[in-house]
Design a protein around this motif. Structure first.
Motif, PDB file in Angstrom:
ATOM      1  N   ILE A  13      44.419 -23.736 -25.323  1.00 13.75           N
ATOM      2  CA  ILE A  13      44.974 -22.379 -25.375  1.00 13.75           C
ATOM      3  C   ILE A  13      44.212 -21.526 -26.377  1.00 13.75           C
ATOM      4  O   ILE A  13      44.762 -20.596 -26.957  1.00 13.75           O
ATOM      5  N   GLU A  14      42.948 -21.826 -26.562  1.00 16.03           N
ATOM      6  CA  GLU A  14      42.115 -21.076 -27.485  1.00 16.03           C
ATOM      7  C   GLU A  14      40.961 -20.452 -26.713  1.00 16.03           C
ATOM      8  O   GLU A  14      40.370 -21.085 -25.833  1.00 16.03           O
TER       9      GLU A  14
ATOM     10  N   CYS B 103      39.728 -26.277  -8.987  1.00 11.40           N
ATOM     11  CA  CYS B 103      39.964 -25.961 -10.403  1.00 11.40           C
ATOM     12  C   CYS B 103      38.836 -26.527 -11.266  1.00 11.40           C
ATOM     13  O   CYS B 103      38.306 -25.841 -12.145  1.00 11.40           O
ATOM     14  N   LEU B 104      38.470 -27.783 -11.014  1.00 12.71           N
ATOM     15  CA  LEU B 104      37.369 -28.388 -11.780  1.00 12.71           C
ATOM     16  C   LEU B 104      36.056 -27.640 -11.544  1.00 12.71           C
ATOM     17  O   LEU B 104      35.246 -27.480 -12.466  1.00 12.71           O
TER      18      LEU B 104
ATOM     19  N   ILE C 177      40.155 -31.514 -21.495  1.00 10.99           N
ATOM     20  CA  ILE C 177      41.273 -32.064 -20.739  1.00 10.99           C
ATOM     21  C   ILE C 177      41.509 -33.524 -21.094  1.00 10.99           C
ATOM     22  O   ILE C 177      42.640 -34.016 -21.047  1.00 10.99           O
ATOM     23  N   LYS C 178      40.445 -34.221 -21.474  1.00  6.63           N
ATOM     24  CA  LYS C 178      40.552 -35.656 -21.731  1.00  6.63           C
ATOM     25  C   LYS C 178      41.519 -35.963 -22.872  1.00  6.63           C
ATOM     26  O   LYS C 178      42.176 -36.997 -22.863  1.00  6.63           O
ATOM     27  N   GLY C 179      41.603 -35.061 -23.854  1.00  7.90           N
ATOM     28  CA  GLY C 179      42.489 -35.302 -24.978  1.00  7.90           C
ATOM     29  C   GLY C 179      43.955 -35.347 -24.594  1.00  7.90           C
ATOM     30  O   GLY C 179      44.781 -35.938 -25.291  1.00  7.90           O
ATOM     31  N   PHE C 180      44.310 -34.699 -23.460  1.00 10.45           N
ATOM     32  CA  PHE C 180      45.696 -34.666 -23.023  1.00 10.45           C
ATOM     33  C   PHE C 180      46.018 -35.767 -22.014  1.00 10.45           C
ATOM     34  O   PHE C 180      47.184 -35.967 -21.681  1.00 10.45           O
ATOM     35  N   LEU C 181      44.992 -36.453 -21.533  1.00 11.54           N
ATOM     36  CA  LEU C 181      45.215 -37.430 -20.469  1.00 11.54           C
ATOM     37  C   LEU C 181      46.088 -38.595 -20.919  1.00 11.54           C
ATOM     38  O   LEU C 181      46.908 -39.095 -20.142  1.00 11.54           O
TER      39      LEU C 181
ATOM     40  N   ILE D 216      48.265 -27.842 -15.032  1.00 11.27           N
ATOM     41  CA  ILE D 216      47.809 -27.928 -16.418  1.00 11.27           C
ATOM     42  C   ILE D 216      46.325 -27.635 -16.511  1.00 11.27           C
ATOM     43  O   ILE D 216      45.843 -27.098 -17.522  1.00 11.27           O
ATOM     44  N   CYS D 217      45.578 -27.945 -15.475  1.00 11.09           N
ATOM     45  CA  CYS D 217      44.150 -27.627 -15.450  1.00 11.09           C
ATOM     46  C   CYS D 217      43.898 -26.162 -15.125  1.00 11.09           C
ATOM     47  O   CYS D 217      42.908 -25.578 -15.574  1.00 11.09           O
ATOM     48  N   PHE D 218      44.789 -25.553 -14.323  1.00 13.87           N
ATOM     49  CA  PHE D 218      44.600 -24.159 -13.930  1.00 13.87           C
ATOM     50  C   PHE D 218      44.962 -23.188 -15.056  1.00 13.87           C
ATOM     51  O   PHE D 218      44.269 -22.184 -15.275  1.00 13.87           O
TER      52      PHE D 218
END
Length: 253
Positions: free
Chosen positions: A4-5, A48-49, A62-66, A114-116
């Motif tokens: 969110i930055e 999206c990717l 995204i990997k940090g939230f997986l 979450i990716c969008f």
């Protein structure tokens, strides 16, 4: 950097009008929740990717939230398989196959959304995002509160890390090596100073807003302005067509 930055860049996503991004996000969200076909949701996810890559945004964010998401999705799937009735059961009347499939579908939907969502915030400066909300008819006070809440989350994340580092220096390693129940017991050590810091920041922000006569003028002016151009309209039309085809394919397949 979090999801969110703002991430500076010069891609087409960065140049799009914020109103187009917000409308596209709403339309895509509705389309994803209408869709119940795994292949159609997979098309949304892959697109999206692709947009992430074109926009120059790091997929590593995204990997940090997986790790958290995998646990959440596993719990969601188990709950759905336990409580959603079906015709086929995996273990002696428990864990319905239909519930497990529905849980996986919900998880895939959430992952795609979450990716969008970060595509809007990570490609739009916070002041331009607020301007876009105002141009869409939202009250400036509400738009300011919404964008301020988004803007302050990275600060909370940094403060959380500082508090955790301070606790590590005092010998508290439960957040790294402790069990789940021990982490829950140790959360007051983390939450209390975070809440106190948030209250102090809110007080300072309120004083600063009063000093600048926030809300005194009914007519709000902006240094920067935004206008829709042909590229913005074309992008919006393409998104609407894509979502329309996806919804049609969901019912046709």
């Amino acid at each position: 950097m979090s999801l969110i930055e703002y991430f500076p860049g010069d891609s087409f996503m960065h140049k799009l009008d914020p109103r187009v991004k917000l409308i596209a996000l709403i339309v895509v969200t509705i389309a994803i929740f209408i869709t119940s076909n795994f292949f159609v949701i997979a098309a949304f996810f892959l697109s999206c990717l692709l947009v992430w890559q074109i926009a120059g945004l790091p997929l590593s964010k995204i990997k940090g939230f997986l790790k958290f998401l995998i646990s959440l999705f596993a719990i969601l799937t188990v709950i759905q398989s336990l409580f959603l009735p079906g015709e086929h059961y995996l273990i002696n009347g428990y864990f319905s196959l239909e519930g497990a499939i529905f849980g996986l579908l919900l998880s895939f939907r959430l992952l795609t959304l979450i990716c969008f969502m970060p595509l809007v915030i990570m490609t739009t400066p916070i002041n331009i995002l607020a301007l876009g909300l105002v141009k869409m008819g939202m009250s400036y006070k509400i738009a300011y509160m919404a964008t301020t809440a988004i803007n302050i989350i990275p600060t909370f994340q940094d403060e959380t890390q500082v508090i955790m580092d301070a606790q590590k220096m005092r010998g508290l390693t439960v957040f790294e090596k402790g069990k789940l129940i021990d982490k829950f017991k140790a959360y007051p050590v983390l939450v209390v100073p975070l809440i106190i810091g948030a209250m102090r920041r809110a007080q300072l922000m309120g004083v600063a807003m009063d000093a600048r006569a926030f809300g005194a003028s009914k007519t709000k002016t902006f240094i920067e302005d935004i206008k829709l151009n042909g590229f913005d309209i074309l992008a919006l039309v393409v998104i609407l067509i894509f979502c329309g085809i996806a919804i049609w394919a969901n019912f046709a397949l």
